[in-house]
Design an enzyme around this catalytic site. Sequence first.
Site, short mmCIF file in Angstrom:
data_model
loop_
_atom_site.label_atom_id
_atom_site.label_comp_id
_atom_site.label_asym_id
_atom_site.label_seq_id
_atom_site.Cartn_x
_atom_site.Cartn_y
_atom_site.Cartn_z
N ASP A 109 -17.56 6.04 36.62
CA ASP A 109 -17.04 4.84 37.28
C ASP A 109 -18.20 4.04 37.87
O ASP A 109 -18.98 4.55 38.68
CB ASP A 109 -16.08 5.26 38.40
N GLU A 167 -15.62 3.38 33.37
CA GLU A 167 -14.68 2.64 34.24
C GLU A 167 -15.30 1.45 34.96
O GLU A 167 -16.40 1.55 35.49
CB GLU A 167 -14.10 3.62 35.26
N LYS A 227 -14.01 12.99 37.69
CA LYS A 227 -14.66 11.68 37.60
C LYS A 227 -15.83 11.62 38.56
O LYS A 227 -15.76 12.16 39.67
CB LYS A 227 -13.66 10.58 37.93
N GLU A 282 -8.34 -1.70 38.64
CA GLU A 282 -7.97 -1.33 40.01
C GLU A 282 -8.18 -2.48 40.99
O GLU A 282 -7.62 -2.47 42.08
CB GLU A 282 -8.76 -0.10 40.48
N GLU A 319 -4.51 8.89 39.57
CA GLU A 319 -5.77 9.34 40.15
C GLU A 319 -5.50 10.34 41.28
O GLU A 319 -4.40 10.42 41.81
CB GLU A 319 -6.54 8.13 40.70
N ASP A 371 -3.30 -0.62 40.66
CA ASP A 371 -2.73 0.23 41.72
C ASP A 371 -1.51 -0.49 42.28
O ASP A 371 -1.65 -1.54 42.92
CB ASP A 371 -3.81 0.44 42.80
N HIS A 376 -5.03 3.59 39.93
CA HIS A 376 -6.01 3.90 40.97
C HIS A 376 -5.28 4.35 42.25
O HIS A 376 -4.12 4.01 42.46
CB HIS A 376 -6.81 2.62 41.26
N ASN A 411 -6.03 2.63 49.22
CA ASN A 411 -7.37 2.63 49.80
C ASN A 411 -8.25 1.68 49.00
O ASN A 411 -7.90 1.28 47.90
CB ASN A 411 -7.96 4.05 49.81
N LYS A 444 -19.24 8.93 40.02
CA LYS A 444 -19.77 7.58 40.12
C LYS A 444 -21.08 7.49 39.35
O LYS A 444 -21.88 8.43 39.34
CB LYS A 444 -20.01 7.20 41.58
MG MG Z 1 -12.71 3.07 40.25
#
Ligand code: MG
Length: 388
Positions: A212, A238, A180, A264, A340, A291, A321, A53, A182
Amino acid sequence: MKIVSAHAGTIPIKSSMSNAYINFSTMDCTIVALVSDVIVDGKPLVGYGFSSNGRYNATAILTNRMLPRLQAADPQDLLDDQGELSPEKAWAIMMSNEKPGGHGERSVAVGVMDMALHDLAAKAAGVPLYRWISDHYGDGAPDSDVFVYAAGGYYAPGKSYTDLQDEMKGFLDGGYEVVKMKIGGADLAEDCRRIEAVLDVVGGRGDRLMVDVNGKFDLDTALEYGRAIDQYGLFWYEEVGDPLDYRLNAVLSENYTHPIATGENLFSLQDARNLIRHGGMRPDRDYIQVDPALSYGLTEYRRILNMLSQHGWSSRRCIPHGGHQFSLHIAAALKLGGNESYPGEFQPTGGFTDDAVIAQGRVSPGDLPGIGLEGKSKFYEVLKDLHS
Ligand code: MG
């Protein structure tokens, strides 16, 4: 073993989330099914792949370039010396006539194909993918389970501190120990209040919380936030600046004490190597988040692990990721530091098998043959439709 037909498609993986940079309202995903001539229990073995994703679909690149090359090749050229399907040999065929550099979305298209080829190779061997990878590329003694953390804490209109705390409590109730959130979508004072609200939920333990930025900060903001949050002793800070701004990362690492994570949005050996050469990443504490699904698949990811090892990095400092079942197998087989997880998001592709149990922040890839996407019932319905 011969691939007798190949089927690609694009599906939505909608989510209502937003980070500091994008929302996911129109996010989609490339899926592929490679149908083989190997019949087990009256049905052909099929290898499935999808594009993680966070990047949009790369279906056109896959169907215009990667698939035709594979289908034009002599089937013998896809087999190793034992006559088994070799994703590595297939990778070289898919990448023939491609210039170096400019990895862009090409790495996503190849990553989807590489995933499906590995799924098929492991199914042909009758083993779960982690076992196949460990036997072919690892030490034959894979980890039985993998550390996973719950990624959430997105911004949403009207989302209160209590809402944020409830979200994180839900992750802890679900068996996760590290969460985690944002940051960078509000101002520093507001983000510090959000961080402190979540710290209250994880027992005041900074080492149970990651933040992040999704690549949003310039150097001044990166350092300003770094000075403010260093006191919390977070698990990691992150993707603080643009993924390709290695100098920003290097200067930050000289000024921020606690771990930094990034990678990522680096999709190749060359980009990852530049991060290690020029990004100031510290092998004793920092984390690499490449990833495998987005970056040319496991074939390229093994090259990245090899490069990291040459630079003195342990595979345990890699936590990919994406929160998907493919990386979960890779993490167990090649002894990464974890994987993750986005509980409930990016469906139907994201997450682990329906019967996966998260306990003490760890999960097993399960023992279905291949990646085991047959054990994700909603996703398997979509994948089956692709080729039936
Ligand atoms: Mg991230």
